[in-house]
Each structure stands twice: as C-alpha cells, then as structure tokens.
Scaffold this motif. Structure first.
Motif, mmCIF file in Angstrom:
data_model
loop_
_atom_site.group_PDB
_atom_site.id
_atom_site.type_symbol
_atom_site.label_atom_id
_atom_site.label_comp_id
_atom_site.label_asym_id
_atom_site.label_seq_id
_atom_site.Cartn_x
_atom_site.Cartn_y
_atom_site.Cartn_z
ATOM 1 N N LYS A 114 0.729 -1.387 -0.196
ATOM 2 C CA LYS A 114 -0.019 -0.009 0.087
ATOM 3 C C LYS A 114 0.819 1.360 0.031
ATOM 4 O O LYS A 114 0.254 2.390 -0.129
ATOM 5 C CB LYS A 114 -0.916 0.033 1.362
ATOM 6 C CG LYS A 114 -1.770 -1.270 1.242
ATOM 7 C CD LYS A 114 -2.675 -1.155 2.788
ATOM 8 C CE LYS A 114 -3.256 -2.428 3.068
ATOM 9 N NZ LYS A 114 -3.752 -2.621 4.360
ATOM 10 N N TRP A 115 1.982 1.241 0.119
ATOM 11 C CA TRP A 115 3.249 2.168 0.440
ATOM 12 C C TRP A 115 3.589 2.596 -1.048
ATOM 13 O O TRP A 115 4.066 1.666 -1.958
ATOM 14 C CB TRP A 115 4.349 1.929 1.091
ATOM 15 C CG TRP A 115 5.223 2.769 1.357
ATOM 16 C CD1 TRP A 115 6.365 2.840 0.834
ATOM 17 C CD2 TRP A 115 5.124 4.002 2.253
ATOM 18 N NE1 TRP A 115 7.167 4.151 1.268
ATOM 19 C CE2 TRP A 115 6.447 4.693 2.143
ATOM 20 C CE3 TRP A 115 4.313 4.593 3.245
ATOM 21 C CZ2 TRP A 115 6.480 5.964 2.742
ATOM 22 C CZ3 TRP A 115 4.720 5.872 3.772
ATOM 23 C CH2 TRP A 115 5.661 6.369 3.436
ATOM 24 N N HIS A 116 3.752 3.995 -1.370
ATOM 25 C CA HIS A 116 4.143 4.435 -2.774
ATOM 26 C C HIS A 116 5.745 4.863 -2.291
ATOM 27 O O HIS A 116 5.492 5.995 -1.323
ATOM 28 C CB HIS A 116 3.333 5.424 -3.386
ATOM 29 C CG HIS A 116 1.983 4.802 -3.530
ATOM 30 N ND1 HIS A 116 1.816 3.830 -4.698
ATOM 31 C CD2 HIS A 116 0.825 5.011 -3.359
ATOM 32 C CE1 HIS A 116 0.472 3.527 -4.767
ATOM 33 N NE2 HIS A 116 -0.065 4.157 -3.887
ATOM 34 N N LYS A 117 6.658 4.597 -2.849
ATOM 35 C CA LYS A 117 7.950 4.923 -2.538
ATOM 36 C C LYS A 117 7.774 6.492 -2.934
ATOM 37 O O LYS A 117 7.500 7.206 -3.909
ATOM 38 C CB LYS A 117 9.106 4.485 -3.617
ATOM 39 C CG LYS A 117 10.489 4.982 -3.331
ATOM 40 C CD LYS A 117 11.524 4.463 -4.432
ATOM 41 C CE LYS A 117 12.637 4.972 -4.280
ATOM 42 N NZ LYS A 117 12.812 6.599 -4.393
ATOM 43 N N ARG A 118 8.423 7.243 -1.727
ATOM 44 C CA ARG A 118 8.556 8.840 -1.938
ATOM 45 C C ARG A 118 9.642 9.654 -1.623
ATOM 46 O O ARG A 118 10.536 8.678 -0.727
ATOM 47 C CB ARG A 118 7.141 9.280 -1.261
ATOM 48 C CG ARG A 118 7.325 8.933 0.089
ATOM 49 C CD ARG A 118 6.060 8.931 0.918
ATOM 50 N NE ARG A 118 5.131 7.876 0.340
ATOM 51 C CZ ARG A 118 3.883 7.846 0.868
ATOM 52 N NH1 ARG A 118 3.447 8.796 1.638
ATOM 53 N NH2 ARG A 118 3.242 6.859 0.414
ATOM 54 N N ASP A 119 10.354 10.610 -2.153
ATOM 55 C CA ASP A 119 11.178 11.325 -1.492
ATOM 56 C C ASP A 119 10.832 12.272 -0.081
ATOM 57 O O ASP A 119 9.844 13.159 -0.477
ATOM 58 C CB ASP A 119 11.656 12.448 -2.629
ATOM 59 C CG ASP A 119 12.458 11.434 -3.622
ATOM 60 O OD1 ASP A 119 13.192 10.233 -3.280
ATOM 61 O OD2 ASP A 119 12.324 11.993 -4.664
ATOM 62 N N LEU A 120 11.336 11.715 0.723
ATOM 63 C CA LEU A 120 10.781 12.541 2.099
ATOM 64 C C LEU A 120 11.552 13.809 2.403
ATOM 65 O O LEU A 120 12.710 13.783 2.193
ATOM 66 C CB LEU A 120 10.950 11.539 3.461
ATOM 67 C CG LEU A 120 10.413 10.183 3.324
ATOM 68 C CD1 LEU A 120 10.783 9.339 4.467
ATOM 69 C CD2 LEU A 120 8.948 10.412 3.162
#
Length: 235
Positions: A88-94
C-alpha cells in the motif's frame, strides 16, 4: 522556517527491505532546554524540536519505528510489514525537514506498524504519548487527550502484564507516568492511586527524584479537590 544549523542527515539501513536511506536528526549540542512538563515533555529554545525526528521511516517499504527500536524487528515482523504495509506504500522522497503535521503522520504509521507486528504495550504507549505531546505543542487539546489516554491505558496494561525491565522501564517511573497522565485526563482518583503506588514501590526501589515529583502531583490533585469542594459549599 527551519534553522538548518540545527539539523543533520544520517544514513540508515532498513531492517525490513535492506535498503539505505537518509533521515534527519537534530543536533543535541545545539539544544537549549527551556522547561519540562511533569510527564517528561521537554521544550527547547528555537523552532526545531527533536521529538519530530524520533521515528525513522523507510521511504522504500514504509516501515516506521522509534529510532531506538528501529532495528528490533523479528523475521516474522518483517514478513508482516512486507505483506501489510509495503503493497500500500508508494515510494517517495521524504523532505529532510518535518512539520508537526508530518511528524504526527509518521508517528501514526509507526503506531500501526508496531500494532501489527505486536510490539510491547509499553512501546506502543510511548508512541501514543509522543503523539499526544506533538498535539500539545500545537495546542490541539482534544487530540492530545485522546492519545494521552491511549498511552496511559497501554502503560497500565504493560505494568500488569509485561516485564518492564526488558522494555527499559521500571515500576517507579511507569507508576508515576500513569498517575500523571491520569491527572491530566481529569481522572483524579486513579491519579492518586497510582501516585500512592509510587510511594509504596519506592520503599524498596529508591528513586528520590520520581518520588518527589509524585508527591508534588499528589498534593496538586488533593489541593484541586479541596478547592472544588469549597467552591461547591459556597454556592
């Protein structure tokens, strides 16, 4: 506006997906303590608060946990995260800097991760307590109390059912904290009972600092009840 001289980035390896990522930390050498609440929330001079960065979040798989417990995950827990969080997690730049809203959301993800991999009640209570603190700093009273209550209830369950030493707590400190959170929630009888527990436990396990804090808060509750009774009598 974030004071960039207050923060630095640290490389971390995720124990779930084994990928490396950067996370932000506050330089402790730059912190200047202003005051401390009776339930151990510290306030510092300046805009940046280390509380916002105490949870590590992997941007690749979505695993989140308190820094000190980030690597403490069993193989079964890794599988649970990969099955229930990562899809359910979409890789993202934090962003390096976290707002209080960002921090609350990351703590809530850590709470969810902790719940599904069955972390100890005291660990979950610590996360709830810190979410309550974040809401307190923002002045959101109803949400603060909601999470303080969750934390208090988890601490109480831990007190009766878990080995506190394994989880980095002791009877005196946890009894005091349950009492103080109960006082903040307006549950005065429960607060007095837990402060009395502190005094009882301190007969064998000396902790003069916590014992004095408990006595101060015990007196505060009793004085508040006396004032309320006098007001009622005079009406």
């Amino acid at each position: 506006m974030v004071d960039k001289t207050m923060i630095y980035e640290k490389k971390v390896k995720c124990p779930v997906c084994n990928k490396e990522f950067m996370t932000t930390k506050v330089k402790t050498s730059k912190l200047k303590l202003v005051k401390r609440d009776e339930d151990f929330l510290n306030y510092y001079k300046g805009e940046e608060h280390p509380l916002k960065y105490e949870v590590f979040l992997c941007p690749f798989c979505g695993y989140a946990a308190m820094e000190k417990r980030f690597d403490k995950i069993k193989p079964s827990g890794k599988s649970i995260i990969l099955r229930n969080v990562t899809p359910k997690w979409h890789k993202r730049d934090l962003k390096p800097e976290r707002s209080f809203e960002d921090a609350v959301n990351i703590y809530k993800l850590a709470l969810y991760c902790g719940e599904i991999i069955k972390k100890s009640k005291v660990e979950l209570g610590n996360i709830c307590l810190r979410i309550g603190w974040l809401y307190r700093i923002q002045g959101i009273d109803n949400e603060e109390k909601r999470f303080l209550r969750y934390g208090r209830d988890l601490f109480e369950e831990s007190y009766y059912k878990e080995d506190l030493r394994e989880n980095g707590y002791d009877e005196v400190t946890l009894s005091y904290l349950i009492g103080e959170l109960s006082r903040r929630l307006g549950e005065n009888e429960k607060a007095l009972n837990w402060f009395n527990t502190v005094f009882t436990v301190c007969r064998n396990n000396k902790n003069p600092v916590i014992e004095e804090m408990a006595r101060d808060q015990w007196n505060l509750v009793r004085e508040g009840r006396a004032q309320k009774a006098n007001t009622t009598d005079n009406e």
